[in-house]
Design a protein around this motif. Structure first.
Motif, short mmCIF file in Angstrom:
data_model
loop_
_atom_site.label_atom_id
_atom_site.label_comp_id
_atom_site.label_asym_id
_atom_site.label_seq_id
_atom_site.Cartn_x
_atom_site.Cartn_y
_atom_site.Cartn_z
N HIS A 3 0.69 -1.20 -0.06
CA HIS A 3 -0.11 -0.21 -0.17
C HIS A 3 0.74 1.19 0.17
O HIS A 3 2.00 1.33 0.44
N GLY A 4 0.22 2.29 -0.29
CA GLY A 4 0.99 3.50 -0.55
C GLY A 4 1.07 4.39 0.68
O GLY A 4 -0.03 3.99 1.66
N MET A 5 2.00 5.25 0.81
CA MET A 5 2.03 6.19 2.04
C MET A 5 1.78 5.33 3.41
O MET A 5 1.30 5.66 4.34
N PRO A 6 2.72 4.38 3.61
CA PRO A 6 2.60 3.69 4.95
C PRO A 6 3.10 4.61 5.96
O PRO A 6 3.83 5.50 5.86
N SER A 25 -2.13 3.16 5.97
CA SER A 25 -1.66 3.85 4.75
C SER A 25 -2.48 5.67 5.22
O SER A 25 -3.69 5.52 5.15
N GLU A 26 -1.53 6.34 4.79
CA GLU A 26 -1.88 7.68 5.11
C GLU A 26 -2.45 8.36 3.60
O GLU A 26 -2.28 9.45 3.60
N MET A 27 -3.06 7.56 2.79
CA MET A 27 -3.47 8.00 1.42
C MET A 27 -4.86 9.09 1.85
O MET A 27 -5.53 8.71 2.71
N ARG A 28 -4.89 10.10 0.86
CA ARG A 28 -6.19 10.84 0.93
C ARG A 28 -7.23 10.26 0.29
O ARG A 28 -7.41 9.07 -0.39
N ASN A 29 -8.33 11.03 0.24
CA ASN A 29 -9.71 10.84 -0.42
C ASN A 29 -10.18 9.52 -0.33
O ASN A 29 -10.60 8.66 -1.25
N GLY A 36 -2.34 -5.86 6.36
CA GLY A 36 -1.45 -6.52 6.97
C GLY A 36 -0.82 -7.42 6.07
O GLY A 36 -1.30 -7.95 5.25
N VAL A 37 0.53 -7.66 6.52
CA VAL A 37 1.45 -8.46 5.87
C VAL A 37 1.74 -9.75 6.69
O VAL A 37 2.29 -9.60 7.79
N TYR A 38 1.17 -10.98 6.41
CA TYR A 38 1.40 -11.94 7.11
C TYR A 38 2.99 -12.87 6.78
O TYR A 38 2.76 -13.16 5.77
N CYS A 59 -2.99 7.89 9.92
CA CYS A 59 -1.52 8.48 10.15
C CYS A 59 -0.87 7.11 11.24
O CYS A 59 -0.61 6.28 10.59
N SER A 60 -0.74 7.63 12.54
CA SER A 60 -0.18 6.52 13.42
C SER A 60 -1.35 5.92 14.14
O SER A 60 -2.34 5.37 13.32
N GLY A 61 -1.37 5.31 15.08
CA GLY A 61 -2.40 4.56 16.06
C GLY A 61 -1.32 4.06 16.92
O GLY A 61 -0.60 4.70 17.59
#
Length: 134
Positions: A3-6, A25-29, A36-38, A59-61
């Motif tokens: 995914h983009g903008m991790p 992913s900090e993508m907009r719109n 998840g990558v397993y 953003c974060s979490g």
């Protein structure tokens, strides 16, 4: 494809062995989310899943003591979403986001498991603020 903008991420062990790398992913719109990558016990990638979709600027979490991920949306009407890293349970909006806001991260003080305290950071009128939820 990754995914983009991790952004914010954490590692969770899986009950059947291996682990999952959970990443925002900090993508907009409405193209943001949580993925998840397993990995198996040998560190080999065995799967990649969308865990939360159609959100904005995740953003974060923060990782919770009960092994879920809280993903924070950094947008005016953003929320804090609780996400199951296994993908078995549907994501849920938490009470942490209230009526919406610009949220950055969350941390949990679970020294008293019957009454955990959540700390949520966000961008507010004073640029950066800390919200306390008991």
């Amino acid at each position: 494809n990754f995914h983009g903008m991790p952004d914010g991420a954490a590692i969770f062990p899986l009950s059947e062995g291996g682990y999952v790398y959970v990443s925002n992913s900090e993508m907009r719109n409405s193209e943001g989310g949580v993925y998840g990558v397993y990995f198996n016990n040998f560190g080999e990638v065995v799967d990649y899943k969308v865990l939360l979709s159609k959100t904005k600027r995740n953003c974060s979490g923060g990782k919770t003591p009960w092994d879920t991920w809280v993903s924070c949306e950094e947008t005016g009407s953003g929320q804090c979403w609780q996400v199951d890293p296994t993908g078995l349970k549907k994501p849920q909006v938490t009470k942490l986001g209230g009526n919406g806001g610009n949220f950055e991260s969350v941390a949990v003080d679970n020294r008293n498991p019957s009454s955990p305290v959540f700390y949520v950071t966000g961008i507010g009128p004073i640029y950066f603020c800390l919200l306390l939820h008991c």
